[in-house]
Write a protein that holds these residues in place. Structure first.
Motif, PDB file in Angstrom:
ATOM      1  N   LEU A 163       0.824  -1.209   0.000  1.00 37.67           N
ATOM      2  CA  LEU A 163       0.000   0.000   0.000  1.00 37.67           C
ATOM      3  C   LEU A 163       0.858   1.258   0.000  1.00 37.67           C
ATOM      4  O   LEU A 163       0.556   2.220  -0.714  1.00 37.67           O
ATOM      5  CB  LEU A 163      -0.940   0.010   1.207  1.00 37.67           C
ATOM      6  N   ALA A 164       1.928   1.264   0.790  1.00 41.72           N
ATOM      7  CA  ALA A 164       2.821   2.430   0.820  1.00 41.72           C
ATOM      8  C   ALA A 164       3.477   2.635  -0.548  1.00 41.72           C
ATOM      9  O   ALA A 164       3.572   3.770  -1.033  1.00 41.72           O
ATOM     10  CB  ALA A 164       3.879   2.266   1.904  1.00 41.72           C
ATOM     11  N   ALA A 165       3.910   1.551  -1.174  1.00 42.59           N
ATOM     12  CA  ALA A 165       4.569   1.656  -2.480  1.00 42.59           C
ATOM     13  C   ALA A 165       3.578   2.100  -3.562  1.00 42.59           C
ATOM     14  O   ALA A 165       3.887   2.983  -4.373  1.00 42.59           O
ATOM     15  CB  ALA A 165       5.208   0.323  -2.848  1.00 42.59           C
ATOM     16  N   ILE A 166       2.396   1.516  -3.573  1.00 41.00           N
ATOM     17  CA  ILE A 166       1.383   1.866  -4.576  1.00 41.00           C
ATOM     18  C   ILE A 166       0.929   3.308  -4.399  1.00 41.00           C
ATOM     19  O   ILE A 166       0.830   4.061  -5.367  1.00 41.00           O
ATOM     20  CB  ILE A 166       0.190   0.883  -4.504  1.00 41.00           C
ATOM     21  N   GLY A 167       0.677   3.707  -3.146  1.00 38.75           N
ATOM     22  CA  GLY A 167       0.275   5.086  -2.884  1.00 38.75           C
ATOM     23  C   GLY A 167       1.342   6.078  -3.297  1.00 38.75           C
ATOM     24  O   GLY A 167       1.035   7.162  -3.800  1.00 38.75           O
ATOM     25  N   PHE A 168       2.595   5.709  -3.090  1.00 32.34           N
ATOM     26  CA  PHE A 168       3.714   6.557  -3.507  1.00 32.34           C
ATOM     27  C   PHE A 168       3.702   6.757  -5.019  1.00 32.34           C
ATOM     28  O   PHE A 168       3.771   7.883  -5.513  1.00 32.34           O
ATOM     29  CB  PHE A 168       5.031   5.928  -3.051  1.00 32.34           C
ATOM     30  N   VAL A 169       3.604   5.665  -5.762  1.00 39.15           N
ATOM     31  CA  VAL A 169       3.608   5.748  -7.222  1.00 39.15           C
ATOM     32  C   VAL A 169       2.402   6.549  -7.723  1.00 39.15           C
ATOM     33  O   VAL A 169       2.543   7.416  -8.592  1.00 39.15           O
ATOM     34  CB  VAL A 169       3.641   4.336  -7.853  1.00 39.15           C
ATOM     35  N   LEU A 170       1.232   6.293  -7.162  1.00 36.21           N
ATOM     36  CA  LEU A 170       0.045   7.046  -7.569  1.00 36.21           C
ATOM     37  C   LEU A 170       0.185   8.531  -7.250  1.00 36.21           C
ATOM     38  O   LEU A 170      -0.213   9.387  -8.045  1.00 36.21           O
ATOM     39  CB  LEU A 170      -1.199   6.466  -6.894  1.00 36.21           C
ATOM     40  N   GLY A 171       0.760   8.845  -6.095  1.00 34.54           N
ATOM     41  CA  GLY A 171       0.995  10.246  -5.743  1.00 34.54           C
ATOM     42  C   GLY A 171       1.972  10.917  -6.693  1.00 34.54           C
ATOM     43  O   GLY A 171       1.776  12.081  -7.080  1.00 34.54           O
ATOM     44  N   LEU A 172       3.013  10.189  -7.088  1.00 31.27           N
ATOM     45  CA  LEU A 172       3.964  10.738  -8.072  1.00 31.27           C
ATOM     46  C   LEU A 172       3.289  11.010  -9.410  1.00 31.27           C
ATOM     47  O   LEU A 172       3.534  12.050 -10.041  1.00 31.27           O
ATOM     48  CB  LEU A 172       5.132   9.773  -8.282  1.00 31.27           C
ATOM     49  N   ILE A 173       2.455  10.072  -9.835  1.00 31.97           N
ATOM     50  CA  ILE A 173       1.748  10.258 -11.109  1.00 31.97           C
ATOM     51  C   ILE A 173       0.817  11.467 -11.018  1.00 31.97           C
ATOM     52  O   ILE A 173       0.758  12.288 -11.946  1.00 31.97           O
ATOM     53  CB  ILE A 173       0.981   8.981 -11.507  1.00 31.97           C
ATOM     54  N   ALA A 174       0.105  11.597  -9.909  1.00 30.85           N
ATOM     55  CA  ALA A 174      -0.796  12.744  -9.731  1.00 30.85           C
ATOM     56  C   ALA A 174      -0.006  14.051  -9.746  1.00 30.85           C
ATOM     57  O   ALA A 174      -0.450  15.045 -10.333  1.00 30.85           O
ATOM     58  CB  ALA A 174      -1.576  12.597  -8.427  1.00 30.85           C
ATOM     59  N   TRP A 175       1.163  14.056  -9.118  1.00 32.15           N
ATOM     60  CA  TRP A 175       2.016  15.252  -9.127  1.00 32.15           C
ATOM     61  C   TRP A 175       2.459  15.569 -10.553  1.00 32.15           C
ATOM     62  O   TRP A 175       2.419  16.715 -10.994  1.00 32.15           O
ATOM     63  CB  TRP A 175       3.218  15.023  -8.221  1.00 32.15           C
ATOM     64  N   TRP A 176       2.859  14.551 -11.286  1.00 38.43           N
ATOM     65  CA  TRP A 176       3.307  14.724 -12.668  1.00 38.43           C
ATOM     66  C   TRP A 176       2.172  15.259 -13.541  1.00 38.43           C
ATOM     67  O   TRP A 176       2.387  16.115 -14.399  1.00 38.43           O
ATOM     68  CB  TRP A 176       3.841  13.388 -13.196  1.00 38.43           C
ATOM     69  N   GLN A 177       0.957  14.773 -13.286  1.00 37.77           N
ATOM     70  CA  GLN A 177      -0.191  15.194 -14.090  1.00 37.77           C
ATOM     71  C   GLN A 177      -0.654  16.611 -13.763  1.00 37.77           C
ATOM     72  O   GLN A 177      -1.169  17.310 -14.635  1.00 37.77           O
ATOM     73  CB  GLN A 177      -1.371  14.232 -13.887  1.00 37.77           C
TER      74      GLN A 177
END
Length: 144
Positions: free
Chosen positions: A55-69
């Motif tokens: 969950l920590a890893a997935i949330g991190f990746v999703l947060g990075l994608i949201a930041w990038w978007q």
């Protein structure tokens, strides 16, 4: 902003699981005698790790994608706070985990109980990180 909402949901699930351990499971298990306490902690820790680490890893990746978007720095901050659970666990909690995992329930004593109590206090930081990431992601989701 679907990716950001997935990051928020993932952080909230992480935080909810961590909070449950901190306020319900850990206090209840500390009422057990030394042997049953260790016997309960070992499989509980394994199951919790199997759920919370991804969950920590997935949330991190999703947060990075949201930041990038979006270029909203709050998504990056939330992602970093959530993934901070990994190094914190490896550096701060893993030494205690290793000592506990090396013990056999029939060898449990006051020292193992003290370690589990220490583990609970250390786990509280993971709870705080998860709750903080959730709030940050919520703020990032807020329309400006």
């Amino acid at each position: 902003m679907f990716t950001g909402q997935l990051a928020l949901m993932t952080a909230a699930i992480f935080a909810g699981a961590a909070l449950y351990v901190s306020v319900a499971e850990q206090p209840a298990r500390l009422r057990l005698d030394d042997g049953p306490l260790l016997q309960e902690w070992i499989p509980s820790y394994k199951r919790g790790f199997a759920m919370q680490a991804p969950l920590a890893a997935i949330g991190f990746v999703l947060g990075l994608i949201a930041w990038w978007q979006t270029a909203n720095w709050l998504w990056l901050l939330g992602a970093l706070v959530l993934v901070a659970n990994w190094p914190y666990t490896l550096i701060g909690i893993m030494p205690v985990n290793r000592r506990l995992m090396a013990m056999k329930p029939e060898e449990a004593n006051a020292a193992s109980t003290a370690l589990i109590a220490q583990w609970g206090a250390l786990h509280g930081i993971r709870t705080a990180l998860g709750l903080s990431a959730t709030v940050i992601f919520l703020l990032a989701s807020w329309p400006l």
